[in-house]
Design a protein around this motif. Sequence first.
Motif, PDB file in Angstrom:
ATOM      1  N   LYS A 153     -12.275 -75.495   5.717  1.00  0.00           N
ATOM      2  CA  LYS A 153     -11.627 -76.238   4.468  1.00  0.00           C
ATOM      3  C   LYS A 153     -10.193 -76.570   4.974  1.00  0.00           C
ATOM      4  CE  LYS A 153     -10.372 -76.051  -0.266  1.00  0.00           C
ATOM      5  NZ  LYS A 153     -10.011 -75.142  -1.464  1.00  0.00           N
ATOM      6  N   PRO A 154      -9.869 -78.005   5.088  1.00  0.00           N
ATOM      7  CA  PRO A 154      -8.545 -78.225   5.532  1.00  0.00           C
ATOM      8  C   PRO A 154      -7.242 -77.543   4.962  1.00  0.00           C
ATOM      9  CG  PRO A 154     -10.028 -80.173   5.115  1.00  0.00           C
ATOM     10  CD  PRO A 154     -10.635 -78.904   4.256  1.00  0.00           C
ATOM     11  N   PHE A 155      -6.387 -77.244   5.599  1.00  0.00           N
ATOM     12  CA  PHE A 155      -4.889 -76.973   5.295  1.00  0.00           C
ATOM     13  C   PHE A 155      -3.963 -77.981   5.037  1.00  0.00           C
ATOM     14  CE2 PHE A 155      -6.074 -73.112   8.177  1.00  0.00           C
ATOM     15  CZ  PHE A 155      -6.062 -72.187   7.049  1.00  0.00           C
ATOM     16  N   ALA A 156      -3.250 -77.789   3.976  1.00  0.00           N
ATOM     17  CA  ALA A 156      -2.096 -78.718   3.864  1.00  0.00           C
ATOM     18  C   ALA A 156      -0.855 -78.561   4.676  1.00  0.00           C
ATOM     19  CB  ALA A 156      -1.761 -78.726   2.266  1.00  0.00           C
ATOM     20  N   VAL A 193      -0.222 -84.692  -1.230  1.00  0.00           N
ATOM     21  CA  VAL A 193      -0.821 -86.127  -1.213  1.00  0.00           C
ATOM     22  C   VAL A 193      -1.818 -86.120  -0.136  1.00  0.00           C
ATOM     23  CG1 VAL A 193      -0.111 -88.731  -1.337  1.00  0.00           C
ATOM     24  CG2 VAL A 193       1.423 -87.034  -2.397  1.00  0.00           C
ATOM     25  N   LEU A 194      -2.906 -86.800  -0.387  1.00  0.00           N
ATOM     26  CA  LEU A 194      -4.029 -86.816   0.725  1.00  0.00           C
ATOM     27  C   LEU A 194      -3.811 -88.230   1.369  1.00  0.00           C
ATOM     28  CD1 LEU A 194      -7.115 -85.588  -1.354  1.00  0.00           C
ATOM     29  CD2 LEU A 194      -5.580 -84.264   0.174  1.00  0.00           C
ATOM     30  N   LEU A 195      -3.538 -88.377   2.610  1.00  0.00           N
ATOM     31  CA  LEU A 195      -3.082 -89.498   3.437  1.00  0.00           C
ATOM     32  C   LEU A 195      -4.016 -89.658   4.374  1.00  0.00           C
ATOM     33  CD1 LEU A 195       0.686 -89.009   3.464  1.00  0.00           C
ATOM     34  CD2 LEU A 195      -0.435 -90.301   1.813  1.00  0.00           C
ATOM     35  N   LYS A 196      -4.233 -90.900   5.005  1.00  0.00           N
ATOM     36  CA  LYS A 196      -4.814 -91.105   6.283  1.00  0.00           C
ATOM     37  C   LYS A 196      -4.064 -90.732   7.300  1.00  0.00           C
ATOM     38  CE  LYS A 196      -7.168 -94.832   8.775  1.00  0.00           C
ATOM     39  NZ  LYS A 196      -7.426 -96.458   8.718  1.00  0.00           N
ATOM     40  N   MET A 198     -11.754 -84.283  10.356  1.00  0.00           N
ATOM     41  CA  MET A 198     -11.434 -85.120   9.249  1.00  0.00           C
ATOM     42  C   MET A 198     -10.456 -86.104   9.480  1.00  0.00           C
ATOM     43  SD  MET A 198     -12.828 -83.502   6.555  1.00  0.00           S
ATOM     44  CE  MET A 198     -11.687 -83.968   4.961  1.00  0.00           C
ATOM     45  N   ARG A 199     -10.255 -87.500   8.717  1.00  0.00           N
ATOM     46  CA  ARG A 199      -9.502 -88.406   8.916  1.00  0.00           C
ATOM     47  C   ARG A 199      -8.368 -88.501   7.985  1.00  0.00           C
ATOM     48  NH1 ARG A 199     -13.511 -93.640   9.742  1.00  0.00           N
ATOM     49  NH2 ARG A 199     -14.018 -93.154   7.707  1.00  0.00           N
ATOM     50  N   THR A 200      -8.230 -87.580   6.965  1.00  0.00           N
ATOM     51  CA  THR A 200      -7.209 -87.342   6.101  1.00  0.00           C
ATOM     52  C   THR A 200      -6.575 -86.141   6.096  1.00  0.00           C
ATOM     53  OG1 THR A 200      -8.736 -86.564   4.486  1.00  0.00           O
ATOM     54  CG2 THR A 200      -8.342 -88.736   4.397  1.00  0.00           C
ATOM     55  N   LEU A 201      -5.293 -86.235   5.618  1.00  0.00           N
ATOM     56  CA  LEU A 201      -4.494 -84.841   5.672  1.00  0.00           C
ATOM     57  C   LEU A 201      -3.730 -84.772   4.554  1.00  0.00           C
ATOM     58  CD1 LEU A 201      -3.158 -82.822   7.736  1.00  0.00           C
ATOM     59  CD2 LEU A 201      -1.305 -84.342   8.415  1.00  0.00           C
ATOM     60  N   GLY A 202      -3.482 -83.398   4.224  1.00  0.00           N
ATOM     61  CA  GLY A 202      -2.839 -83.239   2.780  1.00  0.00           C
ATOM     62  C   GLY A 202      -1.283 -83.060   3.157  1.00  0.00           C
ATOM     63  N   CYS A 203      -0.496 -83.885   2.751  1.00  0.00           N
ATOM     64  CA  CYS A 203       0.798 -83.810   3.053  1.00  0.00           C
ATOM     65  C   CYS A 203       1.786 -83.540   1.966  1.00  0.00           C
ATOM     66  CB  CYS A 203       1.234 -84.999   3.761  1.00  0.00           C
ATOM     67  SG  CYS A 203       0.311 -85.740   5.275  1.00  0.00           S
ATOM     68  N   MET A 204       2.870 -83.041   2.231  1.00  0.00           N
ATOM     69  CA  MET A 204       3.784 -82.438   1.252  1.00  0.00           C
ATOM     70  C   MET A 204       5.319 -82.334   1.867  1.00  0.00           C
ATOM     71  SD  MET A 204       2.710 -78.656   0.405  1.00  0.00           S
ATOM     72  CE  MET A 204       3.620 -78.420  -0.762  1.00  0.00           C
TER      73      MET A 204
END
Length: 534
Positions: free
Chosen positions: A27-30, A61-64, A77-83
């Motif tokens: 599961k992806p990390f932020a 925010v989920l970003l490319k 994954m091609r997306t990344l959870g960013c804050m």
Amino acid sequence: GGYHLICDALNGEAVARLRAIKQRDSKPFAVMFRDMEHLRHYAEAGPVEEDCLSSWRRPIVLLKQKKALADDINRGMRTLGCMLPYMPLHEDWFAALDTPALVMTSGNLSDYPIAITPDEAAEQLSGKVALLLHHNRDIHNRVDDSVLQVCGGQPCLVRRSRGYVPEPFFADIPVEGILAFGAEKVNTFALGKGDTILQSQYIGDLKNWETFSFYTESLDRFRHLFRFTPSVLACDMHPDYLSSQEAERVAARTGLPLLKIQHHHAHAAACMLEYGLHEKVVAIVLDGTGLGDDGKVWGGEFFLCDCKEYRRLSHFEYVPLPGGDKAAVEPWRMAVSYLWHYWGDSARFPEGFPERVGADKIRLLMTMMERGVNTPYTSGAGRLFDAVASLLGLCDVSTHQAEAPVKLEQAAGSEQSARYPVIIKEGVISFRPLFEGLLNDWASGVSVGDLAARFHNTMAFLLLDEAARHLQQTGATRVVISGGCFQNKRLTEQLQRLFAAKGIPLYVPGRIPCNDGGVAVGQLAIAASRNKKD
């Protein structure tokens, strides 16, 4: 708030160790970035996304993604959870560090709620982490980070928690005294005060004692904070949901009336409440599971509804759910289910599938379905996405919720028009031609990216055509969508474009999550409508 587990987002060894501590396979990390300038090096953020990132709410925010961090953060994954930093302490850390980014994930072991006391943090994490940092201010309310993505320029919450709760929703019907208990997964609850709805923070999946204790603890805290005394109770009609069982206990103890509400009607009502819609609409609700009126598992639904009642117009075809809930964890089961359902023992599988899964296991599953052993039936769209993801070799066994549909979305290429036919007969949507086309294209050497794109296109045009048909037949003029499948950004944005081109008003959940995190608000809206004195 709560404790976080933190490491350098550029240090692969540290990230791998963090995965081992969290007992979390993939599961992806932020990731928290030092500032917007550094974030832009690693991810693409448009104006709306930057506004969300830098707002005082500070969600993930989920970003490319455009530049890699450590591999294990979001492998494949091609997306990344960013804050961005949201506490002075975060600014202090970055002032003392060289790294532009830190992994910031909830401070808990898998399936436990986020730790909020030194004792909880020590119990779960002591001896596993290099350092435990405590604050001299007690945490009174357990709250995870909020998560959103932008679809067609519209911010859409995936997880409504820190920064958003307990900001109320204003209702234009009386909601005083209504307590809605929510669903089983990604649970929230909601209560009505006057003309406002107060939704809880994200609770999580009510499948273990610790999370259920967090649920009841939060219920008590909200009732105390908002001086709330319930007069009407509302819950999901599924008797096995722990939230429904809690509602039953409260009803038995207090003698209060309890309304049991169909899961997908609640999804639709949440979106209707967000936009203040009272007339009948065509609702498209796509998710993985929810008990239907006929005792079967629903999840691929077209309704004509308002917030008081609903009528099922059409639905995805029922197919076997071999092993029940096990099929949601092992998508290969749904791949076998669909092909057996359409072709029986003569079903053909893509090259490599029997070798990956095991020919003996496939035969056993077919026998199980033939005899009807532990095989309920489902119309769930989530299981259709699972089946296609497994057939394309993207995910045979899920290590976290919705892994297969997410990988299918991530794999999809840019093709926007090629699609497969479906059959619609007497309100039942059959996907036999879709699977026939997928298997033929696979055998012809069409790429996985193109196959995944064609599947998404098929779904988008099916939803558009079926919605247009129902609008014409019923006289309704608006369409709402809801359900966890619409967390799929590609599908949702494609629908926004297609409906706009046809001039059909489409309402997409934004402030209330489209997943089960929004069900409680829908339950409350339905209870209020049914209570309303005409």
